[in-house]
Scaffold this active site. Structure first.
Site, PDB file in Angstrom:
ATOM      1  N   THR A 106       0.854  -1.191   0.000  1.00 28.30           N
ATOM      2  CA  THR A 106       0.000   0.000   0.000  1.00 28.30           C
ATOM      3  C   THR A 106       0.885   1.234   0.000  1.00 28.30           C
ATOM      4  O   THR A 106       1.627   1.470   0.949  1.00 28.30           O
ATOM      5  CB  THR A 106      -0.914  -0.002   1.240  1.00 28.30           C
TER       6      THR A 106
ATOM      7  N   LYS B 294      -7.107   1.279  -3.577  1.00 29.57           N
ATOM      8  CA  LYS B 294      -6.803   0.798  -2.225  1.00 29.57           C
ATOM      9  C   LYS B 294      -7.055   1.905  -1.200  1.00 29.57           C
ATOM     10  O   LYS B 294      -7.551   1.645  -0.098  1.00 29.57           O
ATOM     11  CB  LYS B 294      -5.355   0.321  -2.141  1.00 29.57           C
TER      12      LYS B 294
ATOM     13  N   LYS C  47      -0.649   4.522   8.913  1.00 30.37           N
ATOM     14  CA  LYS C  47       0.001   4.652   7.607  1.00 30.37           C
ATOM     15  C   LYS C  47      -1.029   4.796   6.489  1.00 30.37           C
ATOM     16  O   LYS C  47      -0.950   5.712   5.659  1.00 30.37           O
ATOM     17  CB  LYS C  47       0.881   3.435   7.351  1.00 30.37           C
TER      18      LYS C  47
END
Length: 296
Positions: free
Chosen positions: A100, A176, A244
């Site tokens: 990611t 995502k 994150k």
């Protein structure tokens, strides 16, 4: 070079997600050379029938595909260009980035990779450790259609839902981000609701059973809700992962000048949980931020 069960595949990043993903490639008959900075990761991969490599360059040497399941885009850049993985690959190889990462960073990496004549696939995943272990990940792949066709057997060995979301690297990363926005906000909202119930003295299990069976229910509530009631739940995805990932969501929003106020608030709640020392705990423990705010 079309990826097949006989062409060598390099896999870098044998952590909690990467190791079971690499294992599934081996189970599907791929010849896989795996590398991780941790010796225990390489040892576990060897026990699963894979070929451990002592360096990134050794893993990539002559490989027809390189799968990167690393922490972030900076690691991916270091592996490809700093540690020499890209130049050791077959000239027609595909680089598959499954971590990611921010969309802009993915697009920049893709530009440098494709300049060498190799293909680049932006293919982040969803499904967590459970999905990685079971081979049921959702994979959001972005690359030209012909490239996706070449790497599809590889992707389908790791996930049972492979989506071609667009031809441009960065589109997978953006998809995502959309997914993680919904997951993070949903998780934070579930924690807020259950903390309110606790504040007024309603039994947590009872409250969870009621909302799980009503129109308020969601997959995140049903999956994370029970762990919010446990003192030390199993870690399937850490608080710091959402610190994150929601940071990436906000970065994507800024780059497109898209307002994301709910994502920003959810990010602050996960950040607060991490700041209290819960960063490595299960992400359900974002409920601790509400307990700290509300005194219960």
């Amino acid at each position: 070079m079309a990826v097949s069960a006989t062409s060598p595949v390099a896999f870098v990043g044998l952590g909690s997600m990467g190791l079971p993903m690499a294992r599934n490639l081996v189970r599907h008959g791929f010849s896989v050379r795996g590398f991780d900075v941790r010796a225990e990761g390489r040892s576990a991969f060897a026990s699963a029938g894979g070929e451990p490599a002592d360096t990134v360059a050794a893993a990539a040497d002559g490989a027809g595909a390189l799968v990167l399941m690393v922490v972030n885009a900076d690691q991916a850049e270091a592996i490809l260009f700093g540690e020499g993985a890209l130049e050791r690959l077959d000239p027609d190889a595909e680089v598959v980035l499954m971590a990611t990462c921010p969309p802009a960073a993915v697009a920049a990496l893709a530009k440098r990779v494709t300049a060498t004549g190799r293909a680049f696939v932006d293919a982040p995943v969803s499904g967590g450790v459970v999905g990685a272990e079971a081979g049921t990940l959702t994979i959001m792949a972005a690359a030209p259609a012909a490239v996706i066709a070449e790497v599809r057997p590889l992707l389908e060995a790791m996930g049972d839902k492979v989506f071609h979301v667009g031809p441009e690297p960065g589109q997978g990363a953006t998809m995502k981000a959309v997914n993680q926005l919904l997951c993070g906000v949903n998780l934070a909202a579930a924690a807020e609701a259950l903390s309110l119930a606790a504040k007024v003295g309603i039994d947590g299990a009872t409250a969870l059973e009621i909302v799980s069976g009503s129109s308020a229910s969601s997959w995140m509530l049903r999956d994370r809700g029970p762990r919010m009631l446990e003192e030390t739940p199993r870690v399937t995805s850490a608080v710091d992962i959402f610190v994150k990932d929601l940071g990436i969501v906000l970065e994507a929003g800024r780059s497109e000048k898209a307002a994301l106020p709910l994502a920003a608030l959810a990010h602050q709640l996960f950040l607060a949980a991490s700041g209290r020392g819960a960063g490595a705990e299960d992400d359900s423990q974002v409920i601790g931020s509400y307990r700290a705010l509300n005194g219960k």
